[in-house]
Design an enzyme around this catalytic site. Structure first.
Site, mmCIF file in Angstrom:
data_model
loop_
_atom_site.group_PDB
_atom_site.id
_atom_site.type_symbol
_atom_site.label_atom_id
_atom_site.label_comp_id
_atom_site.label_asym_id
_atom_site.label_seq_id
_atom_site.Cartn_x
_atom_site.Cartn_y
_atom_site.Cartn_z
ATOM 1 N N ARG A 8 -8.378 1.959 -11.705
ATOM 2 C CA ARG A 8 -7.377 2.901 -11.198
ATOM 3 C C ARG A 8 -7.980 4.257 -10.817
ATOM 4 N NH1 ARG A 8 -2.237 1.490 -12.140
ATOM 5 N NH2 ARG A 8 -1.619 3.648 -11.874
ATOM 6 N N LYS A 54 -7.560 1.454 -6.351
ATOM 7 C CA LYS A 54 -6.721 0.268 -6.253
ATOM 8 C C LYS A 54 -5.304 0.536 -5.773
ATOM 9 C CE LYS A 54 -6.026 -4.104 -6.579
ATOM 10 N NZ LYS A 54 -6.517 -4.866 -5.410
ATOM 11 N N GLU A 59 -14.471 -1.962 4.096
ATOM 12 C CA GLU A 59 -14.306 -1.345 2.784
ATOM 13 C C GLU A 59 -15.396 -1.749 1.800
ATOM 14 O OE1 GLU A 59 -10.699 -2.340 0.621
ATOM 15 O OE2 GLU A 59 -10.608 -4.272 1.622
ATOM 16 N N ASN A 86 -1.196 11.506 -14.849
ATOM 17 C CA ASN A 86 -1.413 10.823 -13.571
ATOM 18 C C ASN A 86 -0.337 11.335 -12.635
ATOM 19 O OD1 ASN A 86 -1.942 9.013 -11.504
ATOM 20 N ND2 ASN A 86 -0.834 7.327 -12.488
ATOM 21 N N GLY A 87 -0.724 11.880 -11.499
ATOM 22 C CA GLY A 87 0.276 12.365 -10.555
ATOM 23 C C GLY A 87 -0.032 13.772 -10.083
ATOM 24 N N TRP A 95 -9.002 9.975 -11.159
ATOM 25 C CA TRP A 95 -9.334 9.996 -9.734
ATOM 26 C C TRP A 95 -8.912 11.375 -9.248
ATOM 27 C CZ3 TRP A 95 -12.089 6.881 -6.773
ATOM 28 C CH2 TRP A 95 -11.996 6.998 -5.391
ATOM 29 N N CYS A 121 -4.803 7.588 -11.498
ATOM 30 C CA CYS A 121 -5.532 7.647 -12.760
ATOM 31 C C CYS A 121 -5.049 6.552 -13.696
ATOM 32 C CB CYS A 121 -5.316 9.000 -13.407
ATOM 33 S SG CYS A 121 -5.645 10.361 -12.292
ATOM 34 N N GLU A 168 -8.005 -8.543 9.097
ATOM 35 C CA GLU A 168 -8.256 -8.567 7.655
ATOM 36 C C GLU A 168 -9.750 -8.755 7.377
ATOM 37 O OE1 GLU A 168 -6.773 -7.700 5.125
ATOM 38 O OE2 GLU A 168 -7.636 -8.790 3.439
ATOM 39 N N LYS A 170 -11.983 -6.025 5.299
ATOM 40 C CA LYS A 170 -12.777 -6.366 4.116
ATOM 41 C C LYS A 170 -14.210 -5.887 4.291
ATOM 42 C CE LYS A 170 -10.117 -7.550 1.345
ATOM 43 N NZ LYS A 170 -8.964 -7.178 1.935
ATOM 44 N N HIS A 211 -10.000 -6.208 28.187
ATOM 45 C CA HIS A 211 -9.389 -4.910 28.492
ATOM 46 C C HIS A 211 -10.186 -3.761 27.885
ATOM 47 C CE1 HIS A 211 -6.046 -7.003 30.284
ATOM 48 N NE2 HIS A 211 -5.940 -7.741 29.189
HETATM 49 C C1 F6R Z 1 -7.623 -3.648 1.096
HETATM 50 C C2 F6R Z 1 -6.589 -3.188 0.178
HETATM 51 C C3 F6R Z 1 -5.622 -2.156 0.651
HETATM 52 C C4 F6R Z 1 -4.213 -2.452 0.108
HETATM 53 C C5 F6R Z 1 -3.245 -1.326 0.482
HETATM 54 C C6 F6R Z 1 -1.840 -1.611 0.013
HETATM 55 O O1 F6R Z 1 -8.414 -4.633 0.507
HETATM 56 O O2 F6R Z 1 -6.521 -3.609 -0.934
HETATM 57 O O3 F6R Z 1 -5.612 -2.065 2.051
HETATM 58 O O4 F6R Z 1 -3.780 -3.669 0.637
HETATM 59 O O5 F6R Z 1 -3.685 -0.121 -0.071
HETATM 60 O O6 F6R Z 1 -1.800 -1.743 -1.373
HETATM 61 P P1 F6R Z 1 -0.571 -2.418 -2.108
HETATM 62 O O7 F6R Z 1 -0.534 -3.851 -1.694
HETATM 63 O O8 F6R Z 1 -0.837 -2.249 -3.554
HETATM 64 O O9 F6R Z 1 0.658 -1.691 -1.633
#
Ligand code: F6R
Length: 623
Positions: A35, A618, A499, A109-110, A83, A10, A492, A496, A515
């Site tokens: 957030r 995030k 998501e 938050n938590g 959230w 949050c 990666e 991307k 394989h």
């Molecule tokens: C994907 C993404 C997530 C973060 C992961 C780790 O685009 O952003 O996979 O990389 O949640 O987050 P951090 O780097 O904040 O520990």
């Protein structure tokens, strides 16, 4: 931490000063919406009373509510963007939560682990709880303690001592109208100090428009904000030292800067982010000076193993780092998903160096992994983008990436800067251990220093990638292949796309195709192939050219990412994306960029929310 609950992250804002608290808090919440964005709410103290508004959905719903039912003016207030964890995203569950008399308001938050016991006790004492949240118990407990102490900070300390779990709490009380109180345990909270005003927030982005002077809060601390200053104490009431720092980011850095999405802005910022991460780390002679890495050269010489822990995109950065670390230092390096790490009883001791990579510095899986590593006596080095966040605070040393705030949920510039930081750590290990000559290190640094311009060049040539992405908007599946450092790049690229575009996307090591995964290839399936430099190990290049031929023969539509001058791939590429020639190990810094642009454009073409993809947020602050 419990695994049965949804992730939470949050955003919290608190303000006391002379401006309209509502304006300050709402502007701050907008900056923090990344957030969490399933509901929002505010509370303002005014004329001896407390007025609150809250609404499920994005902040715009709350804004509408405030237009329809305006709150009275006041200069002390708090706000929250949520959230959901305990209880769904409804108006009733949105924060702030109030006590039965409506005198105290609290945002949180938590997770309060022992909320069920506390709730039962409160019910027995006649309190009526109106939501499904764990937070509401705090409002009631604060009201009780305040009626005994008439001091909100003291009430907060008393309540915190009874709470179990991870929490940031911010509260106001109508009978103490010039005070905002915050508390922190295992969850982020920063204080901003202005002229005759003070702020509290989960992230400095919420208040940098007003002040760049910030105060770090430690674990288990309570802060009391007044117009003329802040007081910090432990939960036990003992005064705590106040650590102030200057925030380097300016307000515009946290805004979209004219782009449609934060993600586009952040992709465009990559050349600068990469250059900034190198800044100040190379002395005039070309040697590395990582003074901030507070692990002594003699300790680094003792290291016999490196273990990298991270999640998601940061994990992919770790996978690439392994190639560089092992190649340049000859120290064995493992890379592990932080969420798996401690559960398999990893072999660690005082000679293991654990590197925790995290953009946010708050990812609970990574935090728990590093705590486990430290318990085993290992040194932990954090690579992190968020100053003062929990992961660097709990590590032995930190190398900050200088990407600036990353707001879009999908990580882009943080990834590139994590790579740069990993290369720097690998080179530094090579330097202090003497496994690389000074001139070899300088040559790599020179290559790294050029990368910012190369990324800029890639960005200038992205229009065909965007056009291609738009033609693929109705596809169900996109596959990604790579070898060597191109393999994590393929992972990666697939992450991307998953998501952002919500498409089935998978990354494979190209050698693994035969394989099993080759069975997925059918007519017109797009397959993105990251081709290693033909100037590196030619065997790698030749093998991937064969892989491209194999999949094309089975009907795949090949999208080939290859360096300028690589003519061998031309006959087999249905679409060719050129990237500048770089040394093999550094190629991910340029090869990832088209994949970010590709995913962003596909998401847009499919009508998806680019900055806030569904089901994601995030920073993931629960396991
Ligand atoms: C994907 C993404 C997530 C973060 C992961 C780790 O685009 O952003 O996979 O990389 O949640 O987050 P951090 O780097 O904040 O520990």
């Amino acid at each position: 931490m419990s695994a049965r609950r949804l992730p939470l992250m949050c955003g919290i804002v608190g303000y006391v000063g002379s401006q309209s608290a509502l304006d300050v808090v709402m502007a701050g919440l907008k900056r923090l919406e990344y957030r969490g964005y399933d509901s929002g709410g505010v509370a303002v103290l005014s004329d001896g009373g407390l007025a609150a508004a809250k609404k499920a959905g994005k902040l715009v719903n709350l804004e509408k509510e405030l237009v329809e039912r305006p709150l009275p003016a006041g200069t002390t207030g708090i706000g929250h963007t949520r959230w959901a964890t305990h209880g769904g995203p409804t108006d009733a569950n949105a924060h702030p939560h109030l006590d039965n008399a409506g005198r105290v308001a609290v945002v949180h938050n938590g997770i309060i682990e022992n909320f069920a016991v506390l709730r039962a006790e409160l019910a027995e004492r006649g309190h009526e709880l109106n939501s499904e949240t764990d937070t509401e118990v705090v409002a009631h407990l604060l009201a009780e303690e305040f009626s005994a102490t008439a001091d909100l900070a003291e009430a907060m300390r008393l309540v915190c001592r009874r709470l179990e779990g991870a929490f940031t709490l911010v509260a106001v009380h109508a009978d103490d109208p010039d005070v905002v109180v915050g508390a922190r345990r295992n969850s982020p909270l920063v204080v901003g100090v202005g002229e005759g005003e003070a702020f509290l927030a989960s992230d400095v982005a919420a208040f940098i428009a007003h002040t760049r002077s910030a105060v770090e809060l430690g674990q288990d601390q309570v802060v009391e904000l007044r117009r003329d200053g802040v007081t910090v104490t432990g939960f036990d009431g003992r005064p705590a030292e106040v650590h102030s720092y200057h925030v380097d980011w300016d307000a515009s850095a946290a805004e979209k800067g004219g782009y449609d999405y934060f993600m586009l802005k952040e992709i465009a910022e990559q050349p600068k982010a990469v250059a900034d991460t190198l800044l100040g780390r190379i002395d005039p002679s070309g040697s590395l000076t990582l003074d901030e890495v507070r692990i002594s050269p003699s300790e680094l010489r003792e290291i016999d193993k490196v273990v990298i822990v991270a999640c998601g995109t940061a994990f992919h950065a770790g996978m690439i780092a392994k190639y560089a670390i092992e190649h340049w230092t000859r120290i064995p390096c493992e890379v592990e998903l932080a969420s798996e790490f401690r559960y398999r009883d990893p072999i660690l001791d005082g000679r293991s160096l654990v590197i925790a990579i995290s953009q946010s510095g708050e990812t609970m899986d990574t935090l728990m992994a590093l705590r486990h590593a430290r318990e085993q006596g290992s040194k932990v080095l954090a690579i992190c983008n968020t100053n003062g966040s929990t992961i660097p605070r709990e590590s032995d040393a930190v190398l900050y990436t200088h990407a600036g705030p990353e707001v879009a949920v999908a990580s882009t510039k943080a990834f590139l800067t994590q790579l740069v930081a990993c290369y720097l750590v690998a080179l530094y290990l090579g330097q202090v251990r003497g496994t690389k000559w000074g001139d070899e290190i300088q040559a790599v640094i020179k290559d790294l220093s050029r990368i910012s311009e190369e990324v800029e060049r890639v960005l200038e040539t992205m229009e065909p990638v965007r056009a291609l992405a738009r033609t693929l908007a109705d596809k169900d599946t996109v596959l990604f292949l790579g070898r060597h450092v191109g393999y994590p790049v393929a992972l990666e690229g697939a992450l991307k796309l998953k998501e952002l575009a919500y498409m089935h996307a998978e990354g494979f090591a190209a050698g693994e195709l035969k394989h099993g995964p080759i069975a997925l290839i059918e007519e017109d399936v797009p397959v993105v192939v990251v081709v290693p430099s033909p100037r590196g190990r030619s065997v790698l290049h030749d093998k991937i050219v064969s892989n491209i031929q194999e999949i094309r023969a089975r009907g795949a539509r090949t999208i080939v990412i290859a360096e300028e001058g690589d003519e061998a791939v031309v006959p087999y590429a249905d679409h060719l994306i050129r990237i500048p020639a770089t040394p093999t190990l550094l190629q991910p810094l340029v090869a990832t960029v088209p994949l970010q642009v590709f995913a962003c454009e596909l998401a847009t073409a499919r009508g998806n929310e680019v900055d806030q993809p569904r089901n994601l947020a995030k920073s993931v602050t629960v396991e």
